[in-house]
Design a protein around this motif. Structure first.
Motif, PDB file in Angstrom:
ATOM      1  N   ASN A  58      45.582  58.620  41.530  1.00 13.39           N
ATOM      2  CA  ASN A  58      44.391  59.135  40.854  1.00 13.39           C
ATOM      3  C   ASN A  58      43.618  57.961  40.274  1.00 13.39           C
ATOM      4  O   ASN A  58      44.212  56.997  39.788  1.00 13.39           O
ATOM      5  CB  ASN A  58      44.771  60.062  39.705  1.00 13.39           C
ATOM      6  CG  ASN A  58      45.262  61.405  40.189  1.00 13.39           C
ATOM      7  OD1 ASN A  58      45.044  61.780  41.343  1.00 13.39           O
ATOM      8  ND2 ASN A  58      45.945  62.124  39.333  1.00 13.39           N
ATOM      9  N   TYR A  59      42.307  58.084  40.312  1.00 13.33           N
ATOM     10  CA  TYR A  59      41.437  57.073  39.706  1.00 13.33           C
ATOM     11  C   TYR A  59      40.478  57.726  38.719  1.00 13.33           C
ATOM     12  O   TYR A  59      40.006  58.848  38.946  1.00 13.33           O
ATOM     13  CB  TYR A  59      40.599  56.351  40.765  1.00 13.33           C
ATOM     14  CG  TYR A  59      41.352  55.448  41.679  1.00 13.33           C
ATOM     15  CD1 TYR A  59      41.646  55.831  42.985  1.00 13.33           C
ATOM     16  CD2 TYR A  59      41.771  54.188  41.259  1.00 13.33           C
ATOM     17  CE1 TYR A  59      42.341  54.996  43.838  1.00 13.33           C
ATOM     18  CE2 TYR A  59      42.457  53.340  42.112  1.00 13.33           C
ATOM     19  CZ  TYR A  59      42.747  53.759  43.400  1.00 13.33           C
ATOM     20  OH  TYR A  59      43.432  52.922  44.241  1.00 13.33           O
ATOM     21  N   ALA A  60      40.148  56.990  37.667  1.00 12.15           N
ATOM     22  CA  ALA A  60      39.045  57.396  36.822  1.00 12.15           C
ATOM     23  C   ALA A  60      37.750  57.226  37.609  1.00 12.15           C
ATOM     24  O   ALA A  60      37.668  56.394  38.521  1.00 12.15           O
ATOM     25  CB  ALA A  60      39.005  56.539  35.560  1.00 12.15           C
ATOM     26  N   ASP A  61      36.745  58.008  37.246  1.00 12.81           N
ATOM     27  CA  ASP A  61      35.472  57.903  37.966  1.00 12.81           C
ATOM     28  C   ASP A  61      34.923  56.481  37.922  1.00 12.81           C
ATOM     29  O   ASP A  61      34.324  55.994  38.890  1.00 12.81           O
ATOM     30  CB  ASP A  61      34.461  58.881  37.369  1.00 12.81           C
ATOM     31  CG  ASP A  61      34.761  60.322  37.724  1.00 12.81           C
ATOM     32  OD1 ASP A  61      34.211  61.222  37.053  1.00 12.81           O
ATOM     33  OD2 ASP A  61      35.556  60.558  38.661  1.00 12.81           O
ATOM     34  N   SER A  62      35.126  55.806  36.799  1.00 13.70           N
ATOM     35  CA  SER A  62      34.593  54.450  36.635  1.00 13.70           C
ATOM     36  C   SER A  62      35.274  53.452  37.559  1.00 13.70           C
ATOM     37  O   SER A  62      34.737  52.360  37.799  1.00 13.70           O
ATOM     38  CB  SER A  62      34.755  53.993  35.187  1.00 13.70           C
ATOM     39  OG  SER A  62      36.120  54.019  34.805  1.00 13.70           O
ATOM     40  N   ALA A  63      36.446  53.794  38.064  1.00 11.73           N
ATOM     41  CA  ALA A  63      37.214  52.882  38.908  1.00 11.73           C
ATOM     42  C   ALA A  63      37.069  53.176  40.397  1.00 11.73           C
ATOM     43  O   ALA A  63      37.346  52.297  41.230  1.00 11.73           O
ATOM     44  CB  ALA A  63      38.688  52.949  38.530  1.00 11.73           C
ATOM     45  N   LYS A  64      36.652  54.365  40.729  1.00 20.07           N
ATOM     46  CA  LYS A  64      36.581  54.756  42.136  1.00 20.07           C
ATOM     47  C   LYS A  64      35.649  53.844  42.922  1.00 20.07           C
ATOM     48  O   LYS A  64      34.536  53.562  42.503  1.00 20.07           O
ATOM     49  CB  LYS A  64      36.107  56.210  42.248  1.00 20.07           C
ATOM     50  CG  LYS A  64      37.139  57.225  41.782  1.00 20.07           C
ATOM     51  CD  LYS A  64      36.601  58.642  41.869  1.00 20.07           C
ATOM     52  CE  LYS A  64      37.637  59.646  41.361  1.00 20.07           C
ATOM     53  NZ  LYS A  64      37.118  61.029  41.342  1.00 20.07           N
ATOM     54  N   GLY A  65      36.144  53.378  44.061  1.00 18.16           N
ATOM     55  CA  GLY A  65      35.349  52.527  44.937  1.00 18.16           C
ATOM     56  C   GLY A  65      35.363  51.062  44.570  1.00 18.16           C
ATOM     57  O   GLY A  65      34.907  50.224  45.351  1.00 18.16           O
ATOM     58  N   ARG A  66      35.876  50.719  43.398  1.00 22.28           N
ATOM     59  CA  ARG A  66      35.909  49.316  42.974  1.00 22.28           C
ATOM     60  C   ARG A  66      37.321  48.822  42.712  1.00 22.28           C
ATOM     61  O   ARG A  66      37.628  47.649  42.942  1.00 22.28           O
ATOM     62  CB  ARG A  66      35.073  49.119  41.704  1.00 22.28           C
ATOM     63  CG  ARG A  66      33.621  49.470  41.848  1.00 22.28           C
ATOM     64  CD  ARG A  66      32.817  49.044  40.609  1.00 22.28           C
ATOM     65  NE  ARG A  66      33.305  49.685  39.402  1.00 22.28           N
ATOM     66  CZ  ARG A  66      33.640  49.033  38.294  1.00 22.28           C
ATOM     67  NH1 ARG A  66      33.553  47.710  38.243  1.00 22.28           N
ATOM     68  NH2 ARG A  66      34.044  49.708  37.224  1.00 22.28           N
ATOM     69  N   PHE A  67      38.177  49.693  42.196  1.00 19.84           N
ATOM     70  CA  PHE A  67      39.541  49.309  41.832  1.00 19.84           C
ATOM     71  C   PHE A  67      40.535  49.948  42.786  1.00 19.84           C
ATOM     72  O   PHE A  67      40.320  51.064  43.270  1.00 19.84           O
ATOM     73  CB  PHE A  67      39.872  49.765  40.411  1.00 19.84           C
ATOM     74  CG  PHE A  67      39.063  49.111  39.314  1.00 19.84           C
ATOM     75  CD1 PHE A  67      38.081  48.174  39.591  1.00 19.84           C
ATOM     76  CD2 PHE A  67      39.309  49.438  37.988  1.00 19.84           C
ATOM     77  CE1 PHE A  67      37.348  47.583  38.582  1.00 19.84           C
ATOM     78  CE2 PHE A  67      38.585  48.855  36.959  1.00 19.84           C
ATOM     79  CZ  PHE A  67      37.603  47.929  37.260  1.00 19.84           C
TER      80      PHE A  67
END
Length: 115
Positions: A58-67
């Motif tokens: 699971n990713y936080a929205d702020s991390a999706k696509g970058r982390f």
């Protein structure tokens, strides 16, 4: 008792990358979830990414696509690859391990994104 040791923080320019590492003192197969949280100055600690024992993520929205969170089970280590870093990513990043009725935290590693 589980000990977690983070490394890899530092100063990076906007747009740059860093990889954080979290080494666990026991086999991570015995841990239900491992996660990265962060806490910026004056803000609450927030989840960044979580990896479950079955490998789901699971990713936080702020991390999706970058982390990207990943793990090396042979090294009992979890990683957080952070790309396209922004000044708002500046925070202390904490590794977290959760087993039933038990939760553990690392000491934190500071990530500063600045010119």
């Amino acid at each position: 008792q589980v000990q977690l040791v983070e490394s890899g923080g530092g100063l990076v320019q906007p747009g740059g990358s860093l990889r954080l590492s979290c080494a666990a003192s026991i086999t991570i197969f015995s841990i239900n979830t491992m996660a990265w949280y962060r806490q910026a100055p004056g803000k609450q600690r927030e989840l960044v990414a979580k990896i479950f024992s079955d490998g789901s993520i699971n990713y936080a929205d702020s991390a999706k696509g970058r982390f990207t969170i990943s793990r090396d089970t042979a090294k009992n280590t979890v990683y957080l690859q952070m790309n396209s870093l922004k000044p708002e990513d500046t925070a202390v990043y904490y590794c977290n391990a959760y087993r039933v009725f038990e939760q553990y935290w690392g000491q934190g590693t500071l990530v500063t994104v600045s010119e």
